[in-house]
Design an enzyme around this catalytic site. Structure first.
Site, mmCIF file in Angstrom:
data_model
loop_
_atom_site.group_PDB
_atom_site.id
_atom_site.type_symbol
_atom_site.label_atom_id
_atom_site.label_comp_id
_atom_site.label_asym_id
_atom_site.label_seq_id
_atom_site.Cartn_x
_atom_site.Cartn_y
_atom_site.Cartn_z
ATOM 1 C CG ASP A 79 -3.618 7.227 8.511
ATOM 2 O OD1 ASP A 79 -3.563 5.992 8.550
ATOM 3 O OD2 ASP A 79 -3.866 7.864 7.466
ATOM 4 C CD GLU A 97 -2.638 -0.811 2.744
ATOM 5 O OE1 GLU A 97 -2.773 0.352 3.204
ATOM 6 O OE2 GLU A 97 -3.040 -1.814 3.328
#
Length: 257
Positions: free
Chosen positions: A63, A52
């Site tokens: 995140d 990724e």
């Protein structure tokens, strides 16, 4: 083979042979140093089953602090979605593992879905993960990607109701991304006690390989998660390895041990 089918093939696991779980490795594009991006990508792709590439974004809501920090640093050094695609185009080596772009929706929308899908396919991208794209609003992105055989990977969480879980798993392509905990990436390294039953439910609902991530840092976690699904996603821990200037391939190979 369509690009999305390459992802599925790379992550499929024959549990009857005792195969180890697949590794999906996340790196923030251009971090810690943009000029080292292709070198880092080559090393990670050689040690992982899929990669990724995180597209830096100013408000990465899914995140934790590690990836937030890496995104901000990359943005300050000029890394963008267009820059990533240009870098992938200029590479002079084959990627041994399929590559996905993990991006929030705004950069994709700004680039243009149709133009992005065409360019991504040309430079060797196999699919996309879009954390802030609701299942119900996926059609414009999915249609553009489907025209070039690219995957739109769907994400599920422990809070996803059973009926919705079935629908999302049925709509996913490449693999199903099972988030192991509510919250953001990184953070606590202890898996919640209900992880096993949750992952078993996702696996039962999915016709595709299932890979689980958020908070995976250690070999014992890979082993535990690998009892229930096909693979694990390693993100913040790998970003920290790169931040410290250590070898990413060695870290990933140690996780497999």
């Amino acid at each position: 083979m369509l690009p999305r089918d390459r992802i599925r093939a790379a992550l499929a696991r024959d549990v009857t042979t005792g195969g180890k779980p697949a590794l999906v490795a996340f790196l923030t594009a251009g971090y810690p140093e943009p000029r080292e991006f292709l070198k880092t990508l080559r090393a990670v792709a050689g040690a992982a089953d899929a990669v990724e590439i995180g597209v830096p974004f100013s408000d990465p809501m899914a995140d934790g602090i590690t990836i937030q920090r890496s995104s901000q640093h990359a943005i300050e050094k000029g890394v963008s979605l267009a820059w990533i695609l240009d870098e992938l185009e200029r590479r002079d080596f084959e990627l041994p593992a399929p590559v996905l772009l993990m991006s929030y929706l705004n950069p994709l929308l700004a680039y243009g879905y149709a133009a992005l899908a065409e360019r991504a396919a040309k430079v060797g991208v196999s699919g996309f993960i879009v954390p802030d794209l609701p299942y119900e609003e996926r059609a414009p992105v999915a249609t553009a990607l489907d025209a070039h055989g690219l995957a739109l990977v769907q994400m599920v969480t422990p809070a996803t109701p059973a009926e919705r879980l079935k629908r999302i798993c049925g709509a996913s392509q490449g693999f199903v991304y099972a988030v192991t905990r509510t919250g953001v990436t990184g953070g606590e390294s202890t898996l919640p006690p209900e992880t096993a039953s949750y992952l078993a439910a996702v696996k039962a609902a999915s016709p595709l390989p299932v890979c689980a991530g958020f908070g995976v840092r250690r070999t014992d976690q890979v082993k535990t998660i690998g009892k229930h699904v096909d693979g694990v996603v390693v993100g913040a821990a790998l970003v920290e390895v790169l931040e410290r200037g250590e070898e990413p391939a060695a870290f990933l190979e140690a996780l497999r041990a």
